[in-house]
Every structure is written in structure tokens, then in C-alpha cells.
Design a protein around this motif. Structure first.
Motif, PDB file in Angstrom:
ATOM      1  N   UNK A 187     132.666   6.444   3.920  1.00  0.00           N
ATOM      2  CA  UNK A 187     131.443   7.031   4.481  1.00  0.00           C
ATOM      3  C   UNK A 187     130.484   5.886   4.766  1.00  0.00           C
ATOM      4  N   UNK A 188     130.154   5.703   6.031  1.00  0.00           N
ATOM      5  CA  UNK A 188     129.312   4.569   6.435  1.00  0.00           C
ATOM      6  C   UNK A 188     127.843   4.926   6.222  1.00  0.00           C
ATOM      7  N   UNK A 189     127.163   4.089   5.467  1.00  0.00           N
ATOM      8  CA  UNK A 189     125.742   4.305   5.169  1.00  0.00           C
ATOM      9  C   UNK A 189     124.918   3.463   6.136  1.00  0.00           C
ATOM     10  N   UNK A 190     124.748   3.991   7.340  1.00  0.00           N
ATOM     11  CA  UNK A 190     124.070   3.218   8.391  1.00  0.00           C
ATOM     12  C   UNK A 190     122.602   2.948   8.049  1.00  0.00           C
ATOM     13  N   UNK A 191     122.015   3.803   7.200  1.00  0.00           N
ATOM     14  CA  UNK A 191     120.600   3.594   6.858  1.00  0.00           C
ATOM     15  C   UNK A 191     120.389   2.314   6.062  1.00  0.00           C
ATOM     16  N   UNK A 192     121.448   1.748   5.488  1.00  0.00           N
ATOM     17  CA  UNK A 192     121.328   0.496   4.734  1.00  0.00           C
ATOM     18  C   UNK A 192     121.911  -0.703   5.477  1.00  0.00           C
ATOM     19  N   UNK A 193     122.512  -0.452   6.645  1.00  0.00           N
ATOM     20  CA  UNK A 193     123.127  -1.547   7.390  1.00  0.00           C
ATOM     21  C   UNK A 193     122.057  -2.360   8.121  1.00  0.00           C
ATOM     22  N   UNK A 194     122.343  -3.613   8.326  1.00  0.00           N
ATOM     23  CA  UNK A 194     121.401  -4.482   9.023  1.00  0.00           C
ATOM     24  C   UNK A 194     122.179  -5.587   9.725  1.00  0.00           C
ATOM     25  N   UNK A 209     113.804  12.369  13.815  1.00  0.00           N
ATOM     26  CA  UNK A 209     112.985  12.050  12.646  1.00  0.00           C
ATOM     27  C   UNK A 209     113.199  10.612  12.177  1.00  0.00           C
ATOM     28  N   UNK A 210     114.329  10.012  12.582  1.00  0.00           N
ATOM     29  CA  UNK A 210     114.595   8.610  12.236  1.00  0.00           C
ATOM     30  C   UNK A 210     114.249   7.704  13.402  1.00  0.00           C
ATOM     31  N   UNK A 211     114.534   8.143  14.590  1.00  0.00           N
ATOM     32  CA  UNK A 211     114.326   7.285  15.767  1.00  0.00           C
ATOM     33  C   UNK A 211     112.846   7.000  16.020  1.00  0.00           C
ATOM     34  N   UNK A 212     111.986   8.002  15.857  1.00  0.00           N
ATOM     35  CA  UNK A 212     110.563   7.809  16.168  1.00  0.00           C
ATOM     36  C   UNK A 212     109.946   6.696  15.312  1.00  0.00           C
ATOM     37  N   UNK A 213     110.079   6.720  13.983  1.00  0.00           N
ATOM     38  CA  UNK A 213     109.519   5.599  13.211  1.00  0.00           C
ATOM     39  C   UNK A 213     110.260   4.286  13.472  1.00  0.00           C
ATOM     40  N   UNK A 214     111.550   4.358  13.830  1.00  0.00           N
ATOM     41  CA  UNK A 214     112.303   3.131  14.123  1.00  0.00           C
ATOM     42  C   UNK A 214     111.738   2.444  15.354  1.00  0.00           C
ATOM     43  N   UNK A 269     112.248  -7.581  11.589  1.00  0.00           N
ATOM     44  CA  UNK A 269     111.715  -6.307  12.104  1.00  0.00           C
ATOM     45  C   UNK A 269     112.121  -5.131  11.217  1.00  0.00           C
ATOM     46  N   UNK A 270     112.994  -5.403  10.258  1.00  0.00           N
ATOM     47  CA  UNK A 270     113.542  -4.338   9.416  1.00  0.00           C
ATOM     48  C   UNK A 270     112.602  -4.087   8.228  1.00  0.00           C
ATOM     49  N   UNK A 271     111.470  -3.458   8.506  1.00  0.00           N
ATOM     50  CA  UNK A 271     110.447  -3.214   7.483  1.00  0.00           C
ATOM     51  C   UNK A 271     110.568  -1.792   6.950  1.00  0.00           C
ATOM     52  N   UNK A 272     110.171  -1.562   5.705  1.00  0.00           N
ATOM     53  CA  UNK A 272     110.262  -0.209   5.144  1.00  0.00           C
ATOM     54  C   UNK A 272     109.289   0.745   5.826  1.00  0.00           C
ATOM     55  N   UNK A 273     109.677   1.974   5.926  1.00  0.00           N
ATOM     56  CA  UNK A 273     108.844   3.019   6.525  1.00  0.00           C
ATOM     57  C   UNK A 273     108.332   3.913   5.410  1.00  0.00           C
ATOM     58  N   UNK A 274     106.989   4.050   5.315  1.00  0.00           N
ATOM     59  CA  UNK A 274     106.385   4.750   4.190  1.00  0.00           C
ATOM     60  C   UNK A 274     106.894   6.177   4.037  1.00  0.00           C
ATOM     61  N   UNK A 275     107.075   6.863   5.164  1.00  0.00           N
ATOM     62  CA  UNK A 275     107.547   8.253   5.061  1.00  0.00           C
ATOM     63  C   UNK A 275     108.930   8.305   4.444  1.00  0.00           C
ATOM     64  N   UNK A 276     109.764   7.315   4.790  1.00  0.00           N
ATOM     65  CA  UNK A 276     111.101   7.260   4.201  1.00  0.00           C
ATOM     66  C   UNK A 276     111.025   6.965   2.707  1.00  0.00           C
ATOM     67  N   UNK A 277     110.100   6.067   2.331  1.00  0.00           N
ATOM     68  CA  UNK A 277     109.961   5.734   0.918  1.00  0.00           C
ATOM     69  C   UNK A 277     109.536   6.951   0.093  1.00  0.00           C
ATOM     70  N   UNK A 278     108.575   7.728   0.638  1.00  0.00           N
ATOM     71  CA  UNK A 278     108.118   8.920  -0.063  1.00  0.00           C
ATOM     72  C   UNK A 278     109.229   9.960  -0.152  1.00  0.00           C
ATOM     73  N   UNK A 279     109.960  10.111   0.936  1.00  0.00           N
ATOM     74  CA  UNK A 279     111.058  11.072   0.928  1.00  0.00           C
ATOM     75  C   UNK A 279     112.124  10.657  -0.082  1.00  0.00           C
ATOM     76  N   UNK A 280     112.383   9.360  -0.142  1.00  0.00           N
ATOM     77  CA  UNK A 280     113.373   8.845  -1.091  1.00  0.00           C
ATOM     78  C   UNK A 280     112.925   9.080  -2.520  1.00  0.00           C
ATOM     79  N   UNK A 281     111.627   8.875  -2.794  1.00  0.00           N
ATOM     80  CA  UNK A 281     111.094   9.112  -4.133  1.00  0.00           C
ATOM     81  C   UNK A 281     111.212  10.588  -4.504  1.00  0.00           C
TER      82      UNK A 281
END
Length: 796
Positions: free
Chosen positions: A602-609, A659-664, A704-716
């Protein structure tokens, strides 16, 4: 033929000289003459002695009449001394008494040698036959002193001694040798009634120690009552401490060691126990003003009396808890002020906040109180370092106080632990959730162990980790810490941002020591997977070289992680793998399936860089290197074909969810790699994203690969949800374990045992335990006992 009278007439002048002129000593010739006279009398078989028992038993046992003569002579000598002493008082009496005691005991020792043959034969026979009134000559002298001089003068002597000691207590200089000699005399004449050769302390305790301790109690009771009303408590404590040291020294100087316990206990009662409440009342003031020396003195005094420290421990616990809560409140207020200042300034750009509402574009102000409340309730607004440091500062201060002022006493250690546990788990930051402290502690650990940490390179790094474990010890929800720490560790390993393997290993070892192997088992397996992944990458590259496919293979590395050990979830957004990456992706898929048939990747693209090299910018001839996420890479690679796209075009081609593309895309706009046309928000209708060919930067490599606050809150939030689910399973497992062992159990006992089993990981709520019991009843793991609603049976 020598009779007793003739022998005594020959001996008496020498005995008188020994008793009255002891300073001059005795000439050896005279000594031998006296000794010989005694010997001749005792060995004269034709003696005219009236000692008929001696005649019956043999010549070598004569001596009774000589013994009687010596005894009478000693009594007359002591009577004379006693008569002289009657005219002396106080210090004069003590001088007289001690001088004559010394003189008499030296003389008695000499007589004991002169009458040595009498001691070894006649006296020994009498003692062996049980005659308790017959003594060796030296003991006879002591008994004579006791029965004739001591009994008549002892009242005056003890009064003089007590007056002299009182003078010393009042600051006057005295001759301590006088009292020491008196004490020694009292001890020496305390003979055992059953064995005169043994001494007891009966005389000393009855005629010296008892009145001495009684006088001591009266003296200090009066002095302390006056002093404490006229001086501050701190001064009184100094006085009491000094007095206790004086009495301990007094025992060393001239009292018998057996007196120490009774004397010090009496002093403690008069100086401390009688004023315990007044001393305790000063404790809070001393704590408030950090009066370390006075606190140490107070502890030293109150630890001497029963229950003297109980109230202090209670006050200390409340004080530490208050200081801890206050320290956290200051951190929360600081965060609130920062939030209020940010809210009062220019609005944060929508893409930075992860906001896609156009109406949020305008600057808005929040009331300071609202900002403060938000900052206090949301751990994301609290600086983990400031938070943990504030907890440690309070703990360190009072831990040092316990060790220095309270000498590490277990009761104060327990009070400190209780207080710390309270302010760590129940403070203003934890009001919204008790899991805030472990979450912030895990974030602090992450900041320490990441490469960006300055402390990670410092020699004090190990001390800092030990400090972290100090806070960890007080955290109740250790499962929350474990979950967040696991998340952060996973990201450090995946992103290669750990400051050092030694640091990670050290932290794991400390957690294992604190909570056991099971607690760190999954964390340890993460490191194992990292090693396996390295070998897998090497094998893949070797195969590509053998099949001559390496030339068209991009620089590629992969981590294959075990699902059960890592806290990652499959991506919520899809992704159409760009053509530039597809060939390598497919080759690795085939390689892995051939190596491990039946396993699913299962490829975890959200962690790939990855990294992209640019050559389109006008401002740089050599171009830039962009460090991007896989989603950003998919977007930017589209600009190899065109320089402008609408949001729908990007959505359709990349396959990334909105929901991922817009903040990206928002991050790319913020970095000025892309510019927006036709709208002010990435999600606005008709907006187009245009490649900025005039992009320039002072850096060659740009992240350019900076954390997105909404993602951090969702992860928490997702982490907290996972924790709650895990807790339900843990509670159910604990219930089953208890019931399997006990078979039948009442509801209250079952709840209590479950709480005990789980308290090392977290503190379950009783309603949650009840819900889990109901679930197990439905699943038929347990059942209600017949005729009893509050009793359960285990179903095998």
C-alpha cells in the motif's frame, strides 16, 4: 604467732598514710612490709584468731577479723570526711566532694593491692559461698563511700550540680570536670546486688539522672514560653536548635551516654512538641519566600516529634501544586497573548491557514479573552518546550528543596510526587482534555530528537532526556504519549530527520525501563523495518544493474514498513502516478512481488517526497532544485506540457482529491512558484494557476514541502480517535483477564481491579468500564450470576 589485733596494729599506720597522704604515694619498701604483714597473718596456721570456720578449713583461709578491722577503719575515715563536708555548699561542696572522691578511690586501689592476698583467698571463699556482704577491698571501699558519705551528702551534691548546670545554660563558664567526676562517682557506686563485681546505673539514674532531667524540663519549658512570645518563630527555631545541640554536647562532655535518649526526648518535648502548632504556622511563609535555611531548620526540629511533619507535608503538597498550576497558566497566557496579537494584525493568508473560504480573506480581530480561551484549550497553540520547561522548573526547584531542606524524607518525596501528578495532568491546558500533557511532551521529544534541535548536539542531551522522563513519570495517560511519540518517531525515520541513532536508542531504552518491553515493542520494530528496507533497496538496485535497466531509472529509494508496527493509514486521496515516475514504480512492484509472493504493497503517497530540477526560470541560468511532496511533484510535472491550468484540470489529471489538492497548490502559490489569475483563493471559480517564470530565490535548493495546519489538526484528531478505540480494547482485555482468573466477581471489585491493572498506562473512567462490561456481556465472554445483578461469571 600473729593475731588479728597485732596484725592490724602493724597495718593501721600505713593504711592511714595511704588514706590521708595519698598525694605523697607509698615507698616500695613500706608497700612490701604491709603486703607481707597481710600475707603472714592470712597464712599463720597457729593464729589466735576467733575465726572458727577458718580453723576448721585450714590455715590458708584466715582473714575475717582483719577484714572487719579494715572495714571499721574505712567507715570512720569516711565519717570524718562527711562531717567536714557538712559545712560546704554549691561550688565549694562540688570541689570538696570531687577532691575527696579522687583521693579516696586512688587510696582504695592501693589498699586493694596491699590486701591482695586477702582478696584472692579469704574474700574469694566468702563470695563463692554466697555471702553478699563481703566484697573485694576496692569494692568494699566503694560500698563504704555509698553507705556513709554518699547517703548523707547526695541531696546537697545534686542541688549544687543542678545549680552549676543552670549557670552554664545561662552562659556562665563552669568547671565541667567537677560535674564529670560527680557523674563518674555515681556510676561507680552503683553495684549489682547479685554480683558486687558488676556495676549498674541504678544509683546514677535514681539520684542524678532523674532530678537532672526534671530540672531540665522545667528550665526549658519556662525559657521557651517566654522566648517564643517575644521573638519571631524563625529566631525561636534558631534558639531551639542551638539548645538541642548544647544538650547533646553536654552528654559528650560530662554525662553518662545512657542519659542522652531521655535528656534529648525531654528537651524535644519542651522546646518543640509544646510549640509544634506555632512552628507549623510559619511553614507557608517560609515556602513563599524560599527561606531554605529556615525550612531546613524547621524540618530538623519537627522531625523529632511524633506527627510533627504531617501538616507540613500537606501544606507542601498544596504549595507545589499551586506553583505548578501557576507556571502552566503563565505559559497559557503567553500563548494567548501571541494568539491575540496575531488575530489583531494582518490576516494570515488563506493557503497558510489551510482555509479555502474567500470570506476569511479580510483581517479579523478576536477579543483577547476569546483568544486566551482558545490558546488555553488547544495544545496546538502551546509551545511544547515552554510547557515542559515550566513543569520541569517547578519540579526541579522543589525536588532540590526536598533533598536539601527535608533531607530526602520519603513523606515529602511522596507529597512532591502527588503535587506534580496533579499539576501535570490537571492544569489549565488540560481542561479540554487530560491528554494534552502527554501530547505536548511527545511533541517536545520530537523537537529534541529532530536534526533541527540545537540541544541534540549538546553534551547535556542525556540530561535533557532524563528531564523528559521526569515529566513522563507523572503523566497518567502514558498510552497517549506512546501513540503521539510513535507518530513522530515514524515521521523522523521516514523523513530521515532523526538527530542521531544514539539519541533515539537512548530514549527508547528509558521508555522501556519505565514501562516495560511491551510499551516499546512496536517502536523497536520500526528500527528493524528501516534496516530491512535498506537491504531491500540495495537488492533492487543490484537487480536493475544486472538487467541493464539502471540507465533509465530515476534516483529512487523506498521504505517497506510493516502495517502492524507503524502508525500510518492509507492515503485518503487518490493519485495518478506521473509518467516520469510510473516506470520505476512498476519495476519495483514486480521486484517486490517476485521476492515476496502474496504480500500487498500500500503506497503512502502522503509521506512520499522528491526533488525536481528546474530550467525554466529567467532569473537563474543554472535553475533551482525544488524539494516537494509527491502531490506537489504531480502538479509541477504537469507544467512540462503547459504553463497554465485551471483547478479542474489539475484535479482531473493528477487524480488528487480536492481537499488535498487545494492546500497543496496553495503552498506553491505562497512560495511564488505558481501565481493565481482570475481569483484570490485557490478554490475560487475560474481561477487559473500559472507557472511563474520570473521566480527567483537566494537559495539554490528550496523546500516547498511544508506542513499544512489543517492536516496537522486532522492528524491529531485522528490520533485521539485511535487512542479511544485502543482504550476500549485494552479495558475489555483487562476485564477478561480479571474474570478468567477470578471466575466470579462482584461489579465493584471488578471495576477496582481493572482500574488497578490499567493505571500504569492510563486512568480509565468508570462509565467506560461499564460500557465495556456491557459489550462483553453481549459477546458472551461474561454473564450475570443467577439471582444477582451486580455479580458476573466468566464464560469459558
Amino acid at each position: 604467732m600473729t593475731d588479728a589485733n597485732q596484725a592490724w596494729e602493724e597495718l593501721r599506720p600505713g593504711v592511714d598514710r595511704i588514706l590521708n597522704k595519698w598525694e605523697e604515694g607509698i615507698h616500695p619498701n613500706e608497700y612490701m612490709t604491709l603486703y607481707t604483714t597481710t600475707y603472714n597473718y592470712c597464712t599463720n596456721s597457729r593464729s589466735t584468731s576467733t575465726d572458727h570456720r577458718a580453723e576448721q578449713k585450714g590455715a590458708n583461709l584466715i582473714g575475717g577479723e582483719l577484714y572487719a578491722e579494715l572495714k571499721r577503719h574505712l567507715e570512720q575515715h569516711l565519717q570524718s570526711i562527711t562531717d567536714q563536708g557538712a559545712s560546704h555548699m554549691d561550688d565549694s561542696l562540688l570541689v570538696f566532694f570531687t577532691k575527696n572522691w579522687t583521693k579516696f578511690t586512688v587510696s582504695a586501689a592501693t589498699l586493694n593491692h596491699i590486701f591482695g592476698y586477702l582478696n584472692r583467698h579469704w574474700v574469694k571463699r566468702e563470695i563463692d559461698e554466697g555471702h553478699k556482704t563481703i566484697y573485694e577491698i576496692y569494692i568494699l571501699a566503694l560500698v563504704s563511700w555509698r553507705d556513709h558519705l554518699f547517703q548523707r551528702l547526695q541531696e546537697k551534691v545534686i542541688k549544687a550540680v543542678l545549680k552549676t548546670i543552670a549557670k552554664q545554660r545561662n552562659g556562665e563558664t563552669i568547671d565541667t570536670g567537677l560535674i564529670k567526676t560527680v557523674v563518674e562517682s555515681y556510676v561507680s557506686i552503683g553495684l549489682d546486688e547479685n554480683d558486687s563485681r558488676k556495676s549498674t546505673l541504678e544509683i546514677y539514674k535514681t539520684y542524678f539522672e532523674a532530678p537532672f532531667i526534671e530540672a531540665t524540663e522545667a528550665y526549658y519549658k519556662a525559657e521557651s514560653e517566654i522566648f517564643i512570645t517575644q521573638n519571631p518563630i524563625t529566631e525561636y527555631m534558631k534558639k531551639a536548635e542551638a539548645r538541642l545541640k548544647e544538650e547533646e554536647k553536654r552528654v559528650e562532655m560530662y554525662l553518662n551516654p545512657a542519659t542522652q535518649k531521655g535528656l534529648i526526648t525531654t528537651c524535644e518535648s519542651a522546646l518543640v512538641k509544646n510549640h509544634t502548632t506555632a512552628i507549623q504556622d510559619e511553614f507557608q511563609t517560609l515556602l513563599d519566600n524560599d527561606r531554605l535555611e529556615d525550612l531546613s531548620r524547621m524540618y530538623g526540629l519537627l522531625c523529632r516529634v511524633p506527627d510533627g511533619l504531617d501538616r507540613l507535608r500537606t501544606i507542601f503538597e498544596a504549595h507545589v501544586r499551586k506553583q505548578g498550576l501557576h507556571a502552566v497558566e503563565k505559559v497559557a497566557e503567553s500563548a494567548a497573548a501571541a494568539a491575540a496579537a496575531a488575530a489583531a494584525g494582518t490576516a494570515t493568508p488563506p493557503n497558510e491557514r489551510g482555509d479555502d473560504d474567500e470570506e476569511d480573506e479580510a483581517p479579523k480581530k478576536k477579543p483577547a479573552s476569546a483568544a486566551k480561551k482558545a490558546a488555553g484549550a488547544d495544545s496546538a497553540e502551546i509551545d511544547p518546550k515552554l510547557y515542559v520547561d515550566s513543569l520541569l522548573l517547578v519540579h526541579k526547584k522543589y525536588a532540590e528543596l526536598v533533598q536539601t531542606a527535608f533531607r530526602g524524607e520519603s513523606g515529602f518525596v511522596a507529597s512532591l510526587d502527588k503535587a506534580c501528578r496533579e499539576f501535570v495532568n490537571r492544569n489549565v491546558v488540560c481542561k479540554s482534555s487530560s491528554s494534552k500533557s502527554p501530547e505536548l511532551l511527545a511533541r517536545y521529544c520530537d523537537s529534541l530528537l529532530r536534526k533541527t534541535s540545537k540541544m541534540a548536539e549538546d553534551n547535556e542531551f542525556e540530561d535533557v532526556l532524563n528531564s523528559v522522563m521526569t515529566v513522563f513519570k507523572y503523566v497518567e495517560d502514558k498510552d497517549v504519549f506512546q501513540k503521539f511519540y510513535s507518530n513522530y518517531l515514524a515521521k523522523r525515520l521516514v523523513n530521515g530527520t532523526s538527530s542521531s541513532d544514539d539519541g533515539e536508542t537512548s530514549m527508547l531504552t528509558k521508555l522501556k525501563d519505565a514501562c516495560g518491553h511491551e510499551y516499546t515493542n512496536k517502536l523497536q520494530r520500526m528500527f528493524t523495518d528501516m534496516g530491512v528496507s535498506k537491504d531491500l533497496n540495495d537488492s533492487f538496485k543490484e537487480q536493475m544493474e544486472r538487467t541493464h535497466e539502471k540507465d533509465d531509472l530515476i534516483d529512487f529509494g523506498v521504505l517497506v514498513l510493516n502495517t502492524s508496527s507503524w502508525p500510518f493509514q492509507p492515503p485518503k486521496s487518490g493519485l495518478n502516478i506521473p509518467d516520469d515516475l510510473l516506470k520505476t514504480y512498476e519495476r519495483f512492484q514486480r521486484f517486490y512481488q517476485n521476492k515476496h509472493s502474496g504480500r500487498k504493497l500500500t503506497w503512502l503517497f502522503q509521506f512520499c517526497k522528491g526533488e525536481l530540477k528546474t530550467n525554466y526560470t529567467r532569473a537563474s541560468k543554472t535553475g533551482y532544485t525544488f524539494q516537494v511532496s509527491t502531490y506537489q511533484m504531480a502538479v509541477l510535472l504537469m507544467y512540462n506540457s503547459a504553463t497554465s491550468y485551471a483547478l479542474d484540470e489539475l484535479l482531473g489529471t493528477t487524480g488528487i482529491g480536492k481537499e488535498v489538492l487545494v492546500p497543496t497548490v496553495g503552498l506553491l502559490v505562497k512560495a511564488k512558484v505558481l501565481s493565481m489569475e482570475g481569483g484570490s483563493s485557490p478554490s475560487a471559480p475560474g481561477v487559473r494557476f500559472v507557472l511563474n517564470e520570473d521566480f527567483k530565490s537566494k537559495k539554490v535548493r528550496i523546500n516547498l514541502n511544508l506542513p499544512i495546519k489543517t492536516e496537522q489538526k486532522a492528524e491529531s484528531s485522528e490520533t485521539h480517535r485511535t487512542i479511544e478505540e485502543d482504550r476500549k480494547l485494552l479495558i475489555q482485555a483487562a476485564i477478561v483477564r480479571v474474570m478468567k482468573t477470578r471466575k466470579t466477581l462482584k461489579h465493584v471489585t471488578l471495576v477496582s481491579e481493572v482500574l488497578t491493572q490499567l493505571q500504569s498506562r492510563f486512568k480509565p473512567q468508570v462509565p467506560d468500564i461499564k460500557k465495556c462490561i456491557d459489550i462483553l456481556l453481549e459477546k458472551e465472554y461474561i454473564e450475570r450470576a443467577d439471582g444477582s445483578k451486580d455479580t458476573y461469571n466468566y464464560v469459558a
